[in-house]
Scaffold this motif. Structure first.
Motif, PDB file in Angstrom:
ATOM      1  N   GLY A 173       0.832  -1.652   0.135  1.00 13.29           N
ATOM      2  CA  GLY A 173      -0.339  -0.067   0.244  1.00 13.29           C
ATOM      3  C   GLY A 173       0.972   1.236  -0.016  1.00 13.29           C
ATOM      4  N   GLY A 174       0.127   2.174  -0.210  1.00 13.51           N
ATOM      5  CA  GLY A 174       0.920   3.646   0.158  1.00 13.51           C
ATOM      6  C   GLY A 174       1.309   4.229   0.985  1.00 13.51           C
ATOM      7  N   SER A 204      -0.321   4.329   4.851  1.00 11.95           N
ATOM      8  CA  SER A 204      -1.501   3.346   4.809  1.00 11.95           C
ATOM      9  C   SER A 204      -2.475   2.644   5.292  1.00 11.95           C
ATOM     10  CB  SER A 204      -2.047   2.581   3.146  1.00 11.95           C
ATOM     11  OG  SER A 204      -1.094   1.370   3.222  1.00 11.95           O
ATOM     12  N   LYS A 230      -0.424  -0.727   6.420  1.00 10.29           N
ATOM     13  CA  LYS A 230       0.561  -2.007   6.090  1.00 10.29           C
ATOM     14  C   LYS A 230       0.712  -2.579   7.069  1.00 10.29           C
ATOM     15  CE  LYS A 230       4.053  -0.057   3.218  1.00 10.29           C
ATOM     16  NZ  LYS A 230       3.463   1.494   3.562  1.00 10.29           N
ATOM     17  N   ASP A 234       3.751   1.294  -2.348  1.00 10.59           N
ATOM     18  CA  ASP A 234       3.235   1.278  -3.383  1.00 10.59           C
ATOM     19  C   ASP A 234       3.040   2.079  -4.172  1.00 10.59           C
ATOM     20  OD1 ASP A 234       2.072   0.648  -5.962  1.00 10.59           O
ATOM     21  OD2 ASP A 234       0.216   0.297  -5.676  1.00 10.59           O
ATOM     22  N   THR A 282       1.874   4.056  -7.417  1.00  8.79           N
ATOM     23  CA  THR A 282       0.217   5.404  -7.279  1.00  8.79           C
ATOM     24  C   THR A 282       0.105   6.595  -7.439  1.00  8.79           C
ATOM     25  OG1 THR A 282       0.565   4.982  -5.302  1.00  8.79           O
ATOM     26  CG2 THR A 282      -1.222   2.454  -6.588  1.00  8.79           C
ATOM     27  N   GLU A 290      -4.076  -5.613  -0.323  1.00 11.03           N
ATOM     28  CA  GLU A 290      -3.493  -4.022  -0.274  1.00 11.03           C
ATOM     29  C   GLU A 290      -4.099  -3.768   0.787  1.00 11.03           C
ATOM     30  OE1 GLU A 290      -4.199  -1.005  -3.783  1.00 11.03           O
ATOM     31  OE2 GLU A 290      -5.478  -2.616  -3.879  1.00 11.03           O
ATOM     32  N   VAL A 291      -3.957  -2.463   0.962  1.00 10.15           N
ATOM     33  CA  VAL A 291      -4.254  -1.248   2.312  1.00 10.15           C
ATOM     34  C   VAL A 291      -4.161  -0.526   1.628  1.00 10.15           C
ATOM     35  CG1 VAL A 291      -3.307  -0.849   4.806  1.00 10.15           C
ATOM     36  CG2 VAL A 291      -2.596  -3.195   3.877  1.00 10.15           C
ATOM     37  N   LYS A 292      -5.538   0.698   2.330  1.00  8.66           N
ATOM     38  CA  LYS A 292      -5.915   1.728   1.951  1.00  8.66           C
ATOM     39  C   LYS A 292      -6.605   2.303   2.858  1.00  8.66           C
ATOM     40  CE  LYS A 292      -6.161   1.267  -3.536  1.00  8.66           C
ATOM     41  NZ  LYS A 292      -5.523   2.434  -3.551  1.00  8.66           N
ATOM     42  N   LEU A 293      -5.905   3.485   3.789  1.00  5.98           N
ATOM     43  CA  LEU A 293      -6.738   4.079   4.917  1.00  5.98           C
ATOM     44  C   LEU A 293      -6.508   3.096   5.774  1.00  5.98           C
ATOM     45  CD1 LEU A 293      -9.592   5.684   2.718  1.00  5.98           C
ATOM     46  CD2 LEU A 293      -7.683   6.953   3.533  1.00  5.98           C
ATOM     47  N   GLU A 298      -7.598  -3.203   4.988  1.00  5.93           N
ATOM     48  CA  GLU A 298      -7.027  -4.147   4.052  1.00  5.93           C
ATOM     49  C   GLU A 298      -8.146  -5.256   3.121  1.00  5.93           C
ATOM     50  OE1 GLU A 298      -5.202  -7.046   6.676  1.00  5.93           O
ATOM     51  OE2 GLU A 298      -7.093  -8.268   6.382  1.00  5.93           O
TER      52      GLU A 298
END
Length: 94
Positions: free
Chosen positions: A7-8, A11, A13, A49, A52, A84-87, A90
């Motif tokens: 992830g970013g 994020s 992760k 990542d 992105t 994938e991890v966002k905010l 997962e």
């Protein structure tokens, strides 16, 4: 079992990967980034990542982003689970 979290920046992760490692390990993992399987247990990777965001204009930085994507694809291919991890949440992709 090989597990990949990506992830970013910021994020969440690493926090989620640590929680997963603690939930599946008989012993407390001591360092996730370079954890090996010499004890015969699971393996986990955490990856930023970089593809992105804004794609850099200079050739060296662009090559880094390109190679990072290729390495990410290879890691995902060999892993049993990919998240994938966002905010801080997962999403299981594999």
């Amino acid at each position: 079992m090989k597990i990949l979290y990506f992830g970013g920046q910021k994020s969440g992760k690493s926090t989620l990967a640590e929680a997963k490692a603690l939930s599946i390990s008989d012993q407390k993992p001591y360092y996730l980034a370079t954890y090996d399987t010499s004890f015969g247990d699971d393996e986990m990777s955490v990856r930023i990542d970089v593809g992105t965001g804004v794609i850099p204009n200079d050739p060296i930085s662009r090559r880094f982003v390109d190679y990072s994507g290729v390495i990410g694809q290879e890691l995902a291919h060999i892993c049993d689970e990919v998240y994938e991890v966002k905010l801080g949440m997962e999403i299981r992709l594999k």
